[in-house]
Every structure is written in C-alpha cells, then in structure tokens.
Design a protein around this motif. Structure first.
Motif, PDB file in Angstrom:
ATOM      1  N   THR A 161       0.831  -1.201   0.000  1.00 39.99           N
ATOM      2  CA  THR A 161       0.000   0.000   0.000  1.00 39.99           C
ATOM      3  C   THR A 161       0.867   1.253   0.000  1.00 39.99           C
ATOM      4  N   GLY A 162       0.388   2.281  -0.638  1.00 38.60           N
ATOM      5  CA  GLY A 162       1.019   3.591  -0.632  1.00 38.60           C
ATOM      6  C   GLY A 162      -0.034   4.658  -0.393  1.00 38.60           C
ATOM      7  N   GLU A 163       0.299   5.662   0.397  1.00 39.23           N
ATOM      8  CA  GLU A 163      -0.703   6.655   0.789  1.00 39.23           C
ATOM      9  C   GLU A 163      -0.092   8.043   0.843  1.00 39.23           C
ATOM     10  N   LEU A 164      -0.865   9.030   0.417  1.00 38.08           N
ATOM     11  CA  LEU A 164      -0.539  10.441   0.594  1.00 38.08           C
ATOM     12  C   LEU A 164      -1.569  11.041   1.538  1.00 38.08           C
ATOM     13  N   ARG A 165      -1.094  11.769   2.547  1.00 35.79           N
ATOM     14  CA  ARG A 165      -2.016  12.325   3.541  1.00 35.79           C
ATOM     15  C   ARG A 165      -1.601  13.729   3.947  1.00 35.79           C
ATOM     16  N   GLY A 166      -2.585  14.461   4.388  1.00 35.92           N
ATOM     17  CA  GLY A 166      -2.345  15.786   4.934  1.00 35.92           C
ATOM     18  C   GLY A 166      -3.140  15.964   6.211  1.00 35.92           C
ATOM     19  N   MET A 167      -2.489  16.542   7.234  1.00 35.26           N
ATOM     20  CA  MET A 167      -3.135  16.748   8.518  1.00 35.26           C
ATOM     21  C   MET A 167      -2.784  18.119   9.057  1.00 35.26           C
ATOM     22  N   SER A 168      -3.731  18.690   9.797  1.00 31.10           N
ATOM     23  CA  SER A 168      -3.519  20.008  10.385  1.00 31.10           C
ATOM     24  C   SER A 168      -4.121  20.026  11.774  1.00 31.10           C
ATOM     25  N   THR A 169      -3.452  20.749  12.670  1.00 30.76           N
ATOM     26  CA  THR A 169      -3.961  20.827  14.034  1.00 30.76           C
ATOM     27  C   THR A 169      -5.090  21.848  14.131  1.00 30.76           C
ATOM     28  N   ILE A 170      -5.899  21.649  15.128  1.00 32.46           N
ATOM     29  CA  ILE A 170      -6.865  22.671  15.501  1.00 32.46           C
ATOM     30  C   ILE A 170      -6.083  23.873  16.021  1.00 32.46           C
ATOM     31  N   ALA A 171      -6.523  25.069  15.717  1.00 32.73           N
ATOM     32  CA  ALA A 171      -5.763  26.278  16.070  1.00 32.73           C
ATOM     33  C   ALA A 171      -5.426  26.318  17.553  1.00 32.73           C
ATOM     34  N   THR A 172      -4.171  26.622  17.837  1.00 38.54           N
ATOM     35  CA  THR A 172      -3.711  26.775  19.214  1.00 38.54           C
ATOM     36  C   THR A 172      -2.952  28.094  19.308  1.00 38.54           C
ATOM     37  N   ARG A 173      -2.359  28.338  20.430  1.00 40.59           N
ATOM     38  CA  ARG A 173      -1.648  29.597  20.616  1.00 40.59           C
ATOM     39  C   ARG A 173      -0.272  29.314  21.198  1.00 40.59           C
ATOM     40  N   ALA A 174       0.715  30.079  20.720  1.00 40.19           N
ATOM     41  CA  ALA A 174       2.076  30.010  21.238  1.00 40.19           C
ATOM     42  C   ALA A 174       2.577  31.437  21.394  1.00 40.19           C
ATOM     43  N   GLY A 175       3.025  31.782  22.586  1.00 34.57           N
ATOM     44  CA  GLY A 175       3.463  33.154  22.856  1.00 34.57           C
ATOM     45  C   GLY A 175       2.344  34.154  22.707  1.00 34.57           C
ATOM     46  N   GLY A 176       1.125  33.715  22.879  1.00 33.65           N
ATOM     47  CA  GLY A 176      -0.009  34.615  22.776  1.00 33.65           C
ATOM     48  C   GLY A 176      -0.516  34.830  21.376  1.00 33.65           C
ATOM     49  N   GLU A 177       0.078  34.159  20.395  1.00 32.97           N
ATOM     50  CA  GLU A 177      -0.328  34.340  19.009  1.00 32.97           C
ATOM     51  C   GLU A 177      -0.855  33.017  18.443  1.00 32.97           C
ATOM     52  N   PRO A 178      -1.771  33.064  17.467  1.00 33.74           N
ATOM     53  CA  PRO A 178      -2.340  31.833  16.910  1.00 33.74           C
ATOM     54  C   PRO A 178      -1.303  31.037  16.122  1.00 33.74           C
ATOM     55  N   LEU A 179      -1.390  29.722  16.224  1.00 33.15           N
ATOM     56  CA  LEU A 179      -0.431  28.822  15.586  1.00 33.15           C
ATOM     57  C   LEU A 179      -1.191  27.638  14.990  1.00 33.15           C
ATOM     58  N   ARG A 180      -0.799  27.246  13.810  1.00 35.03           N
ATOM     59  CA  ARG A 180      -1.373  26.059  13.193  1.00 35.03           C
ATOM     60  C   ARG A 180      -0.230  25.212  12.639  1.00 35.03           C
ATOM     61  N   THR A 181      -0.225  23.910  13.003  1.00 31.77           N
ATOM     62  CA  THR A 181       0.805  22.980  12.550  1.00 31.77           C
ATOM     63  C   THR A 181       0.219  22.043  11.496  1.00 31.77           C
ATOM     64  N   THR A 182       0.982  21.828  10.431  1.00 26.52           N
ATOM     65  CA  THR A 182       0.518  20.998   9.321  1.00 26.52           C
ATOM     66  C   THR A 182       1.563  19.935   8.999  1.00 26.52           C
ATOM     67  N   LEU A 183       1.079  18.733   8.702  1.00 21.55           N
ATOM     68  CA  LEU A 183       1.955  17.627   8.314  1.00 21.55           C
ATOM     69  C   LEU A 183       1.479  17.058   6.977  1.00 21.55           C
ATOM     70  N   TRP A 184       2.373  17.138   5.989  1.00 17.60           N
ATOM     71  CA  TRP A 184       2.143  16.477   4.705  1.00 17.60           C
ATOM     72  C   TRP A 184       3.131  15.324   4.604  1.00 17.60           C
ATOM     73  N   SER A 185       2.637  14.146   4.275  1.00 15.05           N
ATOM     74  CA  SER A 185       3.541  12.988   4.267  1.00 15.05           C
ATOM     75  C   SER A 185       3.057  11.939   3.269  1.00 15.05           C
ATOM     76  N   GLY A 186       3.998  11.073   2.916  1.00 12.82           N
ATOM     77  CA  GLY A 186       3.713   9.911   2.091  1.00 12.82           C
ATOM     78  C   GLY A 186       4.146   8.653   2.804  1.00 12.82           C
ATOM     79  N   LEU A 187       3.323   7.612   2.730  1.00 17.68           N
ATOM     80  CA  LEU A 187       3.618   6.358   3.416  1.00 17.68           C
ATOM     81  C   LEU A 187       3.609   5.222   2.402  1.00 17.68           C
ATOM     82  N   VAL A 188       4.452   4.223   2.638  1.00 17.72           N
ATOM     83  CA  VAL A 188       4.476   3.037   1.801  1.00 17.72           C
ATOM     84  C   VAL A 188       4.929   1.862   2.661  1.00 17.72           C
ATOM     85  N   GLY A 189       4.426   0.675   2.337  1.00 19.10           N
ATOM     86  CA  GLY A 189       4.850  -0.486   3.102  1.00 19.10           C
ATOM     87  C   GLY A 189       4.108  -1.747   2.706  1.00 19.10           C
ATOM     88  N   PRO A 190       4.681  -2.914   3.052  1.00 18.76           N
ATOM     89  CA  PRO A 190       4.033  -4.198   2.781  1.00 18.76           C
ATOM     90  C   PRO A 190       3.067  -4.571   3.908  1.00 18.76           C
TER      91      PRO A 190
END
Length: 352
Positions: free
Chosen positions: A222-251
């Motif tokens: 199987t091989g997969e492409l995925r995208g994920m993003s966090t729910i908005a949070t705050r760091a140092g009093g300012e809004p922050l959003r983290t995103t992960l784009w990745s590809g996976l493969v394996g038997p």
C-alpha cells in the motif's frame, strides 16, 4: 402365532437384499472429489461434507459407483474464500460449474456449497422437470433391452431419509466463462480516508488521505498520501497552526479473516504557520518515521466496496523541532521527536 403368519414373516426376513434394492428409485447420484485444503483453515472434512450433501438431497447421494462426478476445490482469492464446483458426466464432459464465495469461514462455505449443489443438481420434483439422464445413478433402460440387475444393498437403504435442517440454500454464482473461475491474481484498490491524530502534534490533528494498494492473496503493498492540520492553538499569545504532509508506503499481510498488519515508512514535511501582528512566519522540518498499521474490515458491501478502520503508530527517526522567534525569545512550536498516532476510517474500491 398362526402357521400362515409365521411363514409370511419367515419369507420377508429371508428375502435377499437384491430383491429389496430392486424397488429403489433411480435417483441423482454422483462421485465426489474433495480434499480439505491445507492453506485454508476451518474447512469441513470429506465425511462431514458428504453428510451435509445427504441432508440436502434426503438420501446418500455420494456413491463410489455413480456415473456423474462432482469436483469441489476451495481457493483463497484475496480476502474472500471461494469454492469452485464442477459437475461432469461419465464421459468427462462438464455439464455445470459455479463459483461460491463467502466472507465467512470455510466451514460456512462448505455448508453453502452443499446447499448450492442440492439446489442446482437436485430438487427436480419441485420444478416438475425430468432429472437429466447423466445425473441418474443408473442408465435408463432402453426399450427392448433387459433391465440390468440392481446392485446388492444393505437393509440400511430402507431407513427413512435424513431430515433437512441446514440453512436456506445459497445459490451459486454460475461461471459462464473460463475467465470467471481463473485463479485470482493481483488486484488494484483505491481508497479515501478520514484521519484523526490524538497524539504526536501540538494538539489534536484532523485530515484526510488517499491510497493505492496492489493486492495478492493474503499479502499486499500500500502507498498513501495524507495531509493533517492541528486545531488552532496559541504560542506566545499568538495563533499557531501545525501541518503535516507525508507519504507512506509499506508491505502488509492478512492475519485473519478481516484483520491485516502492515509495516510502514513515512517521509513528510512538518510545518508551522505563526501569524504575528506584524508578519506571518512559516517554518518547516523534515519528518521521517517508521511504524506499523493494524486494520480491520468493518463492512464489506455488495460488490468491491469495503469500509475499513485502521490505526497507525509511528516513531520519528531523529529529532526535528520547529521554532519561531518573537522579539528576543525563541519558542519551540512543534517537534517530531515523539511517537505519532493516527486513527482513520476509509472506504475502498477494489478491482475485479
């Protein structure tokens, strides 16, 4: 006891088995070729299969000296177990064939096969049709020819037929062409998934993915492409959003009727978007992870559609941190040195 009654009783018990068997009707009978496969667990043995056939026909239909032959072979076709059935006359000409699939265990498959054979090769009286000549135990007597002597039968032949208590018949999927009964080769599967990451990102992450899988019986890649993003949070009093784009493969390998395990390699980009009052800061880090997947087929709909639940657990190779600087202070807003967990549900479409 009166002398006449005693003489009559003696005559009945002295009657040879040949005379009793002469009244046996010329019914459907066939030889059976079936051996439980070693590669498929839970299949019934030959004797149990013969018993189920007898319960469907109402008498002992499997006879070693019958003219017709029924061949049954159980095969594994990916996640489905199939019984390939064929019936031939005494000259070896194929008269009927079918493929009987199941998503259950092999025991249920053999019971379904017995029911299908009984429905397709028996019960001719229900449709008011004549039994095909090639299925009859004895060749019909031609006009002007002496009737053949019936074989010697034991007194067990006089017992009433067994009562049919099995499930309702499951009709076979009749194979009209040789291609429909060929061995299952590689098949393609495409899927779309909804993903939730409860652990590994700064906060809970949501996303989706698309995958392509090449399947063989019991194993697949199987091989997969995925995208994920966090729910908005705050760091140092300012809004922050983290995103992960990745590809996976394996038997992967199927370890149960609906269960499979996979080994995965993931390569992706972990980024953070930090919106300050004066400027927008983007920072990113490479993410390489190793891990595994456990998947369970929840529902297999009619046709090649499957609803699947799965979970991934990944471990980063090395430490990747994302930090931003506001004023004179540096703040780590995301890091990829902790285990990464994803739970997903997907819908897949498999080629025939």
């Amino acid at each position: 006891m009166r002398p006449g009654v005693a003489l009559m009783a003696a005559a009945i018990f002295a009657m040879p088995a040949r005379a009793l068997a002469a009244e046996e009707p010329n019914r459907v009978a066939f030889r059976l070729e079936y051996t439980p496969p070693r590669t498929v667990r839970g299949c019934l043995g030959r004797e149990d299969f013969t018993m189920w056939l007898a319960s469907r026909f109402g008498y002992e239909v499997v006879r070693d000296d019958a003219r017709a032959l029924v061949h049954v072979e159980v095969k594994q076709a990916g996640r489905t177990t199939e019984a390939h059935v064929s019936a031939r006359d005494e000259k070896g000409v194929e008269r009927w064939k079918a493929v009987i699939p199941t998503d259950l265990d092999c025991r249920e498959l053999i019971q379904d096969t017995a029911a299908s054979i009984g429905s397709n090769l028996g019960n001719w009286h229900l449709t008011h049709e004549r039994v095909p000549e090639w299925l009859l135990y004895r060749r019909p007597v031609e006009v002007g020819m002496p009737a053949p002597s019936p074989p010697v039968r034991a007194f067990m032949a006089l017992l009433p037929p067994m009562r049919s208590w099995v499930r309702n018949p499951v009709l076979a999927r009749v194979a009209e062409t040789p291609e429909s009964t060929q061995d299952a080769g590689a098949r393609w599967e495409v899927a779309a998934a909804f993903l939730v990451s409860p652990y590994g990102l700064p906060t809970v992450g949501l996303g989706g993915g698309a995958s392509v899988t090449l399947r063989w019986p019991a194993v697949f890649i199987t091989g997969e492409l995925r995208g994920m993003s966090t729910i908005a949070t705050r760091a140092g009093g300012e809004p922050l959003r983290t995103t992960l784009w990745s590809g996976l493969v394996g038997p992967c390998r199927e370890v149960g009727l609906r269960l499979a395990v996979c080994g995965l390699v993931s390569v992706g980009r972990l980024s953070a978007r930090f919106d300050s009052p004066l400027e927008r800061i983007d920072s990113a880090a490479l993410s390489v992870m190793l891990g595994g997947r456990l998947s369970l087929d929840l529902v297999r709909f009619a046709g090649p559609v499957t609803l699947r639940l799965f979970g991934d657990a990944m471990i980063p190779l090395g430490q990747s941190r994302i930090s931003v600087t506001t004023g004179a202070k540096s703040t780590i807003v995301a890091e990829a040195d902790t285990p990464f967990v994803v739970v997903g549900i997907s819908g897949s479409l498999t080629s025939r």
